[in-house]
Design a protein around this motif. Structure first.
Motif, PDB file in Angstrom:
ATOM      1  N   SER A 109       0.790  -1.297  -0.078  1.00  0.00           N
ATOM      2  CA  SER A 109       0.015  -0.002  -0.120  1.00  0.00           C
ATOM      3  C   SER A 109       0.896   1.196   0.179  1.00  0.00           C
ATOM      4  CB  SER A 109      -0.897   0.056   1.341  1.00  0.00           C
ATOM      5  OG  SER A 109      -0.215   0.171   2.346  1.00  0.00           O
ATOM      6  N   VAL A 110       0.310   2.256  -0.497  1.00  0.00           N
ATOM      7  CA  VAL A 110       0.865   3.688  -0.764  1.00  0.00           C
ATOM      8  C   VAL A 110       0.299   4.585   0.084  1.00  0.00           C
ATOM      9  CG1 VAL A 110       2.126   5.348  -1.995  1.00  0.00           C
ATOM     10  CG2 VAL A 110       2.182   2.961  -2.908  1.00  0.00           C
ATOM     11  N   ARG A 111       0.885   5.378   0.934  1.00  0.00           N
ATOM     12  CA  ARG A 111      -0.139   6.208   1.723  1.00  0.00           C
ATOM     13  C   ARG A 111      -0.377   7.458   1.123  1.00  0.00           C
ATOM     14  NH1 ARG A 111      -0.770   4.763   6.633  1.00  0.00           N
ATOM     15  NH2 ARG A 111      -1.544   6.921   7.094  1.00  0.00           N
ATOM     16  N   SER A 112       0.414   8.003   0.291  1.00  0.00           N
ATOM     17  CA  SER A 112      -0.113   9.190  -0.501  1.00  0.00           C
ATOM     18  C   SER A 112       0.415   9.016  -2.123  1.00  0.00           C
ATOM     19  CB  SER A 112       0.448  10.621   0.184  1.00  0.00           C
ATOM     20  OG  SER A 112       0.134  10.724   1.386  1.00  0.00           O
ATOM     21  N   VAL A 113      -0.643   9.497  -2.785  1.00  0.00           N
ATOM     22  CA  VAL A 113      -0.436   9.328  -4.316  1.00  0.00           C
ATOM     23  C   VAL A 113      -0.797  10.802  -4.749  1.00  0.00           C
ATOM     24  CG1 VAL A 113      -0.599   8.457  -6.509  1.00  0.00           C
ATOM     25  CG2 VAL A 113      -0.990   7.006  -4.533  1.00  0.00           C
ATOM     26  N   PHE A 114       0.123  11.575  -5.368  1.00  0.00           N
ATOM     27  CA  PHE A 114      -0.182  12.979  -5.761  1.00  0.00           C
ATOM     28  C   PHE A 114      -0.764  12.741  -7.179  1.00  0.00           C
ATOM     29  CE2 PHE A 114       3.062  13.471  -2.387  1.00  0.00           C
ATOM     30  CZ  PHE A 114       2.339  14.387  -1.652  1.00  0.00           C
ATOM     31  N   LEU A 115      -1.695  13.222  -7.388  1.00  0.00           N
ATOM     32  CA  LEU A 115      -2.685  13.141  -8.652  1.00  0.00           C
ATOM     33  C   LEU A 115      -2.526  14.369  -9.229  1.00  0.00           C
ATOM     34  CD1 LEU A 115      -5.516  10.946  -7.541  1.00  0.00           C
ATOM     35  CD2 LEU A 115      -3.226   9.924  -8.444  1.00  0.00           C
ATOM     36  N   ASP A 116      -1.325  15.083  -9.751  1.00  0.00           N
ATOM     37  CA  ASP A 116      -0.985  16.374 -10.393  1.00  0.00           C
ATOM     38  C   ASP A 116      -0.368  15.892 -11.686  1.00  0.00           C
ATOM     39  OD1 ASP A 116       1.262  15.373  -9.606  1.00  0.00           O
ATOM     40  OD2 ASP A 116       1.977  17.324  -8.356  1.00  0.00           O
ATOM     41  N   GLY A 117      -0.517  14.924 -12.308  1.00  0.00           N
ATOM     42  CA  GLY A 117       0.213  14.750 -13.674  1.00  0.00           C
ATOM     43  C   GLY A 117       1.601  14.336 -13.418  1.00  0.00           C
ATOM     44  N   SER A 118       2.322  14.447 -12.532  1.00  0.00           N
ATOM     45  CA  SER A 118       3.830  13.815 -12.139  1.00  0.00           C
ATOM     46  C   SER A 118       3.874  12.496 -11.811  1.00  0.00           C
ATOM     47  CB  SER A 118       4.207  14.656 -10.962  1.00  0.00           C
ATOM     48  OG  SER A 118       3.535  14.207  -9.717  1.00  0.00           O
ATOM     49  N   GLU A 119       4.965  11.841 -11.985  1.00  0.00           N
ATOM     50  CA  GLU A 119       5.146  10.407 -11.860  1.00  0.00           C
ATOM     51  C   GLU A 119       4.986   9.856 -10.603  1.00  0.00           C
ATOM     52  OE1 GLU A 119       9.030   7.901 -12.774  1.00  0.00           O
ATOM     53  OE2 GLU A 119       7.872   8.304 -14.893  1.00  0.00           O
ATOM     54  N   PRO A 120       3.959   9.065  -9.944  1.00  0.00           N
ATOM     55  CA  PRO A 120       4.142   8.523  -8.802  1.00  0.00           C
ATOM     56  C   PRO A 120       5.043   7.461  -8.502  1.00  0.00           C
ATOM     57  CG  PRO A 120       2.313   7.562 -10.043  1.00  0.00           C
ATOM     58  CD  PRO A 120       2.906   8.469 -10.833  1.00  0.00           C
ATOM     59  N   ALA A 121       6.240   7.917  -8.147  1.00  0.00           N
ATOM     60  CA  ALA A 121       7.596   6.940  -8.155  1.00  0.00           C
ATOM     61  C   ALA A 121       6.989   5.831  -7.090  1.00  0.00           C
ATOM     62  CB  ALA A 121       8.814   7.781  -7.880  1.00  0.00           C
ATOM     63  N   GLU A 122       6.556   6.080  -5.830  1.00  0.00           N
ATOM     64  CA  GLU A 122       6.587   4.957  -4.712  1.00  0.00           C
ATOM     65  C   GLU A 122       5.230   4.038  -5.190  1.00  0.00           C
ATOM     66  OE1 GLU A 122       5.361   4.624  -0.178  1.00  0.00           O
ATOM     67  OE2 GLU A 122       5.352   6.488  -1.120  1.00  0.00           O
ATOM     68  N   LEU A 123       4.445   4.545  -5.948  1.00  0.00           N
ATOM     69  CA  LEU A 123       3.352   3.657  -6.308  1.00  0.00           C
ATOM     70  C   LEU A 123       3.898   2.795  -7.590  1.00  0.00           C
ATOM     71  CD1 LEU A 123       0.499   2.530  -6.265  1.00  0.00           C
ATOM     72  CD2 LEU A 123      -0.154   4.532  -7.964  1.00  0.00           C
ATOM     73  N   ILE A 124       4.592   3.360  -8.466  1.00  0.00           N
ATOM     74  CA  ILE A 124       5.345   2.518  -9.460  1.00  0.00           C
ATOM     75  C   ILE A 124       6.131   1.326  -9.038  1.00  0.00           C
ATOM     76  CG2 ILE A 124       7.013   2.690 -11.578  1.00  0.00           C
ATOM     77  CD1 ILE A 124       5.728   5.519 -12.312  1.00  0.00           C
ATOM     78  N   ALA A 125       7.029   1.978  -7.960  1.00  0.00           N
ATOM     79  CA  ALA A 125       7.976   1.073  -7.306  1.00  0.00           C
ATOM     80  C   ALA A 125       7.192  -0.453  -6.662  1.00  0.00           C
ATOM     81  CB  ALA A 125       8.813   1.613  -6.582  1.00  0.00           C
ATOM     82  N   THR A 126       6.078   0.200  -6.085  1.00  0.00           N
ATOM     83  CA  THR A 126       5.155  -0.818  -5.413  1.00  0.00           C
ATOM     84  C   THR A 126       4.595  -1.931  -6.243  1.00  0.00           C
ATOM     85  OG1 THR A 126       4.718   0.671  -3.477  1.00  0.00           O
ATOM     86  CG2 THR A 126       3.598  -1.200  -3.617  1.00  0.00           C
ATOM     87  N   VAL A 127       3.988  -1.334  -7.594  1.00  0.00           N
ATOM     88  CA  VAL A 127       3.374  -2.079  -8.547  1.00  0.00           C
ATOM     89  C   VAL A 127       4.400  -3.211  -9.102  1.00  0.00           C
ATOM     90  CG1 VAL A 127       2.173  -2.205 -10.665  1.00  0.00           C
ATOM     91  CG2 VAL A 127       1.354  -0.458  -8.831  1.00  0.00           C
ATOM     92  N   THR A 128       5.566  -2.461  -9.414  1.00  0.00           N
ATOM     93  CA  THR A 128       6.706  -3.287  -9.958  1.00  0.00           C
ATOM     94  C   THR A 128       7.133  -4.378  -9.026  1.00  0.00           C
ATOM     95  OG1 THR A 128       7.408  -1.430 -11.234  1.00  0.00           O
ATOM     96  CG2 THR A 128       9.079  -3.274 -11.125  1.00  0.00           C
ATOM     97  N   ARG A 129       7.274  -4.162  -7.930  1.00  0.00           N
ATOM     98  CA  ARG A 129       7.827  -5.070  -6.926  1.00  0.00           C
ATOM     99  C   ARG A 129       6.920  -6.242  -6.700  1.00  0.00           C
ATOM    100  NH1 ARG A 129       7.042  -4.811  -1.433  1.00  0.00           N
ATOM    101  NH2 ARG A 129       6.353  -2.508  -1.595  1.00  0.00           N
ATOM    102  N   TYR A 130       5.570  -5.988  -6.734  1.00  0.00           N
ATOM    103  CA  TYR A 130       4.493  -6.983  -6.672  1.00  0.00           C
ATOM    104  C   TYR A 130       4.538  -7.859  -7.742  1.00  0.00           C
ATOM    105  CZ  TYR A 130       0.062  -9.211  -6.598  1.00  0.00           C
ATOM    106  OH  TYR A 130      -0.876 -10.222  -6.729  1.00  0.00           O
TER     107      TYR A 130
END
Length: 382
Positions: free
Chosen positions: A233-254
């Motif tokens: 899980s990721v606590r914060s995802v900034f939906l401003d058009g920028s790249e969500p690095a933590e979310l991408i890393a989490t999905v890739t790790r899974y």
């Protein structure tokens, strides 16, 4: 932890698997055109269309290409018609070494990588694989959709909660920012700000929770060993058009962790390995040599069995001859007329047969005296 069942069969690290749905009726034509263009341009080494199994109306497309200049990839896509319309496709690819998510997606080796296509639908939920999908408004529909996502899909499902209403920049799909081999294996769900409570209530059955303004990767079925919703899980995802690095890393790790094969995955991998027909010249020669060796070994085994049988028969005949030569002569019977005990018993029963027969009974006891006999009363003559 999730209550979803687990399995012991781990997917090989060399294998890439995906399952989807083509909404149109021309899936085979789309595949032929796409594969043909890639072969002409050198994107793939070769491809062929093979007949499916006799008992199933399937169409099979095999393709071979190279990644990292020297690693060969073999892939097999099977098309099956759906009763609801459209066709389901199952794509299994295997490389000569562990799969690297930075390699091109096998899906784009078969399907055109265009925006206006009909092939990129998740088989379980029907949602787009390369886009984001907003959760439905009804509570029961949310629960049904997430149950389908966890229990019936081969894709990686990610749920993102919007802490506040987003603009067009905040609706940028996650798939386009993922490694190439992962872009066609992810379904992104978006929950609107007011849906957090309903969303987590629906996810309670799977032991996961979405933080406010955050995201979580759903466990899938079977659950990967060691999966913990908090770790994905990721606590914060900034939906401003920028790249969500933590979310991408989490999905890739899974996606990179060892996972059990989904239902039907073992059959897809087995078919790829055991029913492969798109051979190079060297592979055809090697297969011919294997067949010659196999036939030679079978012939040698048959010849050896024949010789062993002949040897055993000869020894049996020798033993029978020796037995006949050395067997003692049978002693003559003291009384040839007497015969065996069985014959004596048979003759005895034959003698008894006449004496044991019951006397005949009168068939008509009420009838008068027989003709020619006197009745019980004397008749006087006049």
């Amino acid at each position: 932890m999730s209550s979803t069942r687990t399995a012991d069969s781990t997917a090989p690290s060399t294998v890439w698997l995906a399952r989807g749905r083509h909404l149109g009726s021309d899936a085979a034509d789309v595949l032929r055109r796409s594969l043909g263009r890639l072969k002409e341009s050198g994107g793939i080494d070769d491809f062929q269309e093979s007949p499916g199994a006799e008992e199933a109306p399937e169409q099979v497309f095999e393709a071979r290409w190279r990644v990292a200049d020297e690693v060969t990839v073999r892939a097999r896509l099977t098309l099956s018609p759906l009763s609801s319309g459209g066709q389901e496709w199952v794509l299994a690819a295997e490389a000569e070494q562990p799969w690297d998510l930075r390699w091109p997606s096998p899906a784009t080796m078969y399907w055109p990588d265009d925006a206006d296509v009909f092939w990129d639908r998740d088989a379980a939920t029907g949602l787009r694989l390369r886009d984001l999908s907003v959760l439905p408004e009804e509570d029961k529909d949310i629960r049904r959709l997430l149950r389908q996502a966890v229990r019936g899909s081969w894709a990686v499902h990610v749920v993102v909660h919007e802490a506040m209403t987003t603009d067009q920049r905040g609706r940028r799909p996650l798939a386009g920012m993922l490694p190439p081999s992962l872009r066609h294996r992810v379904v992104e769900h978006r929950a609107q700000p007011h849906q957090l409570r309903v969303l987590n209530w629906a996810l309670k059955d799977f032991g996961v929770e979405v933080p406010r303004g955050g995201a979580v990767v759903l466990p899938g079925t079977p659950v990967p060993p060691g999966y913990d919703g908090q770790d994905f899980s990721v606590r914060s995802v900034f939906l401003d058009g920028s790249e969500p690095a933590e979310l991408i890393a989490t999905v890739t790790r899974y996606a990179s962790m060892p996972k059990p094969l989904p239902e039907g995955g073992r059959d897809a991998v087995t078919a790829l390995r055991e029913q492969w027909q798109l051979l190079t010249t060297q592979e055809e020669l090697a297969r011919a040599r294997e067949l010659v060796t196999m036939y030679a070994e079978a012939l040698e085994a048959m010849t050896k069995s024949r010789d062993l049988y002949r040897e055993a028969a000869e020894r049996a005949n020798e033993a029978l001859t020796i037995y006949r030569e050395n067997a003692p002569a049978p002693e003559p019977s003291a009384d040839p007329q007497t015969g065996s005990p069985l014959q004596q018993l048979t003759r005895t029963f034959g003698r008894w047969k006449g004496t044991l027969r019951p006397a005949p009974r009168d068939e008509h006891p009420d009838s008068g005296p027989e003709p020619g006999t006197d009745s019980g009363t004397d008749q006087k003559t006049g």
